[in-house]
Design a protein around this motif. Structure first.
Motif, PDB file in Angstrom:
ATOM      1  N   LYS A 161     -27.325  -2.668 -31.326  1.00 43.13           N
ATOM      2  CA  LYS A 161     -26.009  -2.325 -30.262  1.00 43.13           C
ATOM      3  C   LYS A 161     -25.291  -4.380 -31.006  1.00 43.13           C
ATOM      4  O   LYS A 161     -25.869  -4.966 -31.748  1.00 43.13           O
ATOM      5  N   THR A 162     -24.101  -4.085 -30.703  1.00 44.30           N
ATOM      6  CA  THR A 162     -22.725  -5.074 -30.570  1.00 44.30           C
ATOM      7  C   THR A 162     -23.336  -5.441 -29.162  1.00 44.30           C
ATOM      8  O   THR A 162     -22.584  -5.331 -27.723  1.00 44.30           O
ATOM      9  N   TYR A 163     -23.108  -7.397 -29.614  1.00 47.90           N
ATOM     10  CA  TYR A 163     -23.923  -8.271 -28.183  1.00 47.90           C
ATOM     11  C   TYR A 163     -22.144  -9.686 -28.710  1.00 47.90           C
ATOM     12  O   TYR A 163     -22.141  -9.727 -29.635  1.00 47.90           O
ATOM     13  N   GLY A 164     -21.451  -9.267 -27.167  1.00 48.49           N
ATOM     14  CA  GLY A 164     -20.363 -10.606 -27.381  1.00 48.49           C
ATOM     15  C   GLY A 164     -20.787 -11.703 -26.326  1.00 48.49           C
ATOM     16  O   GLY A 164     -21.306 -11.201 -25.057  1.00 48.49           O
ATOM     17  N   ASN A 190     -17.834 -13.156 -31.523  1.00 45.85           N
ATOM     18  CA  ASN A 190     -17.438 -13.385 -30.286  1.00 45.85           C
ATOM     19  C   ASN A 190     -16.313 -13.327 -29.452  1.00 45.85           C
ATOM     20  O   ASN A 190     -15.678 -12.297 -29.861  1.00 45.85           O
ATOM     21  N   MET A 191     -15.788 -12.461 -28.079  1.00 46.91           N
ATOM     22  CA  MET A 191     -15.017 -12.264 -27.691  1.00 46.91           C
ATOM     23  C   MET A 191     -14.297 -12.808 -26.448  1.00 46.91           C
ATOM     24  O   MET A 191     -13.555 -12.518 -26.194  1.00 46.91           O
ATOM     25  N   GLY A 192     -14.631 -13.615 -27.328  1.00 50.94           N
ATOM     26  CA  GLY A 192     -13.278 -14.653 -26.764  1.00 50.94           C
ATOM     27  C   GLY A 192     -12.854 -14.841 -25.375  1.00 50.94           C
ATOM     28  O   GLY A 192     -13.506 -15.270 -24.932  1.00 50.94           O
ATOM     29  N   ASP A 193     -11.548 -15.153 -24.838  1.00 48.93           N
ATOM     30  CA  ASP A 193     -11.332 -14.656 -23.538  1.00 48.93           C
ATOM     31  C   ASP A 193     -11.174 -14.305 -22.426  1.00 48.93           C
ATOM     32  O   ASP A 193     -10.801 -13.851 -21.955  1.00 48.93           O
ATOM     33  N   ALA A 194     -11.429 -12.210 -23.396  1.00 51.81           N
ATOM     34  CA  ALA A 194     -11.810 -11.506 -23.053  1.00 51.81           C
ATOM     35  C   ALA A 194     -13.195 -11.565 -21.401  1.00 51.81           C
ATOM     36  O   ALA A 194     -13.959 -11.276 -22.037  1.00 51.81           O
ATOM     37  N   ASP A 195     -12.557 -10.331 -20.550  1.00 49.47           N
ATOM     38  CA  ASP A 195     -13.647  -9.712 -19.475  1.00 49.47           C
ATOM     39  C   ASP A 195     -14.054  -8.919 -19.762  1.00 49.47           C
ATOM     40  O   ASP A 195     -14.204  -8.442 -20.975  1.00 49.47           O
ATOM     41  N   ILE A 223     -17.426  -3.978 -27.525  1.00 50.20           N
ATOM     42  CA  ILE A 223     -19.184  -4.775 -27.667  1.00 50.20           C
ATOM     43  C   ILE A 223     -20.051  -3.759 -26.774  1.00 50.20           C
ATOM     44  O   ILE A 223     -19.456  -2.824 -26.128  1.00 50.20           O
ATOM     45  N   ASP A 224     -21.025  -3.879 -26.729  1.00 54.01           N
ATOM     46  CA  ASP A 224     -22.094  -2.988 -26.269  1.00 54.01           C
ATOM     47  C   ASP A 224     -22.711  -3.712 -25.076  1.00 54.01           C
ATOM     48  O   ASP A 224     -22.723  -3.089 -23.871  1.00 54.01           O
ATOM     49  N   PHE A 225     -22.469  -4.901 -25.572  1.00 52.37           N
ATOM     50  CA  PHE A 225     -23.220  -5.555 -23.749  1.00 52.37           C
ATOM     51  C   PHE A 225     -23.265  -6.856 -23.759  1.00 52.37           C
ATOM     52  O   PHE A 225     -22.385  -7.819 -24.445  1.00 52.37           O
ATOM     53  N   ALA A 226     -23.261  -7.915 -23.031  1.00 53.46           N
ATOM     54  CA  ALA A 226     -22.861  -9.039 -21.641  1.00 53.46           C
ATOM     55  C   ALA A 226     -23.708  -9.448 -21.612  1.00 53.46           C
ATOM     56  O   ALA A 226     -24.543  -9.137 -20.935  1.00 53.46           O
TER      57      ALA A 226
END
Length: 333
Positions: free
Chosen positions: A137-140, A169-174, A183-186
């Motif tokens: 999976k992809t983590y943000g 890095n998901m940056g400023d995205a909520d 992404i898959d999870f945060a």
């Protein structure tokens, strides 16, 4: 002309005397308020409700303080507090631990929430129900080495491989934007983002850190000051914490009213989210502690040991110097 001149000075004398009398009266009633600031760690949310309650209900004024609530901006809260540009702040145990290892004299005065309510969230459709499911999976995240270390710590308990997790890095995205994009999870706090998911009717799965190890049951967030403030102006610290404690106790006992206070102070916030978040969070401020804000040495030791063992600290933390319960009001007062 001379007579007018004399009368003029008599008038000035009487006026000044009245002003002095008024000033003295003001002093007798409690004196001028001392201006101090508290810098938040992030945009205002229900972690901060007790601060806004203490201001709105006049608790700070009762203790002789005029408190300005400010946002951190580019300089983080820890830097502003450590440098003395803000007397108080909101931070996290992990941040204070790293700061003190670097010789930055910041100290935790109180735990806002007694137990760690954070965890890894994902949309239910992704079927991530345990750390083992992180594989593939992809983590943000936000680019901190702590993130991968925490993920690895949880995955090792299920013989899973952290190298099979893609980290971006998901940056400023909520959270909601990011999981629908790339992404898959945060990592979230359930008390805010999790509650928002409920409101949006977007079911999520949560993998809480505390379900897998007690060492990750650390204090987040906390109230801070610096060592100089404690040494040179302990009375102000005591006054601030007495008022703040009263604010959080009100928020514990009156979640609906305290939510209204936060909404009034920060009208841009989603009112429904604030109310539901406050209802969820209020009983968790104090939880099983004898009083709001109480901190335990073992919690500071456990987490700093975990950080050191995972290569996140250059040396071991002197945990007893990182926090104090000295300025919390005695129970029942």
């Amino acid at each position: 002309m001379k007579k007018l001149f004399i009368l003029f000075f008599v008038f000035l004398f009487v006026t000044n005397l009245a002003a002095c009398s008024s000033s003295q009266s003001s002093t007798e009633k409690g004196g001028t308020l001392k201006k101090v600031s508290v810098v938040l760690d992030w945009t205002p949310n229900t972690n901060h409700t007790g601060i806004y309650v203490a201001k709105e209900k006049g608790y700070f004024k009762e203790h002789g303080l005029d408190v300005n609530i400010i946002l951190p901006g580019e300089a983080g809260a820890d830097q502003l507090v450590a440098s003395g540009k803000s007397e108080f702040g909101v931070s996290y145990q992990e941040g204070i631990t790293q700061a003190r290892i670097q010789g930055i004299p910041i100290v935790s005065l109180a735990a806002v929430i007694q137990h760690n309510t954070s965890g890894f969230a994902s949309p239910k459709a992704k079927n991530i129900v345990s750390p083992k499911d992180f594989e593939g999976k992809t983590y943000g995240g936000w680019g901190s080495p702590i993130e991968k270390a925490v993920i690895n710590s949880l995955m090792k308990q299920e013989n899973a491989d952290v190298e099979k997790v893609k980290v971006i890095n998901m940056g400023d995205a909520d959270f909601f934007t990011a999981v629908n994009r790339d992404i898959d999870f945060a990592w979230i706090y359930y008390g805010w983002t999790g509650v928002e998911a409920e409101i949006r009717n977007e079911p999520i799965n949560m993998v809480y850190l505390t379900d897998y190890t007690k060492k990750l049951d650390y204090y987040t967030p906390v109230i801070t000051t610096n060592e100089k403030m404690i040494k040179e102006d302990s009375e102000t610290v005591k006054a601030f914490m007495a008022a703040l404690t009263k604010g959080y106790e009100f928020a514990i006992e009156q979640p609906a009213d305290s939510a209204d206070i936060l909404i009034k102070a920060v009208p841009d916030l989603d009112g429904e989210l604030v109310k539901k978040s406050q209802e969820w969070l209020s009983p968790r401020y104090q939880n099983d502690a004898e009083r709001w804000g109480e901190q335990k040495l073992e919690v500071w030791q456990n987490y700093s040991e975990w950080m050191f063992d995972n290569g996140l600290l250059e040396k071991e933390l002197e945990a007893e110097k990182a926090f104090t319960n000295e300025f919390l009001p005695k129970r029942g007062k």
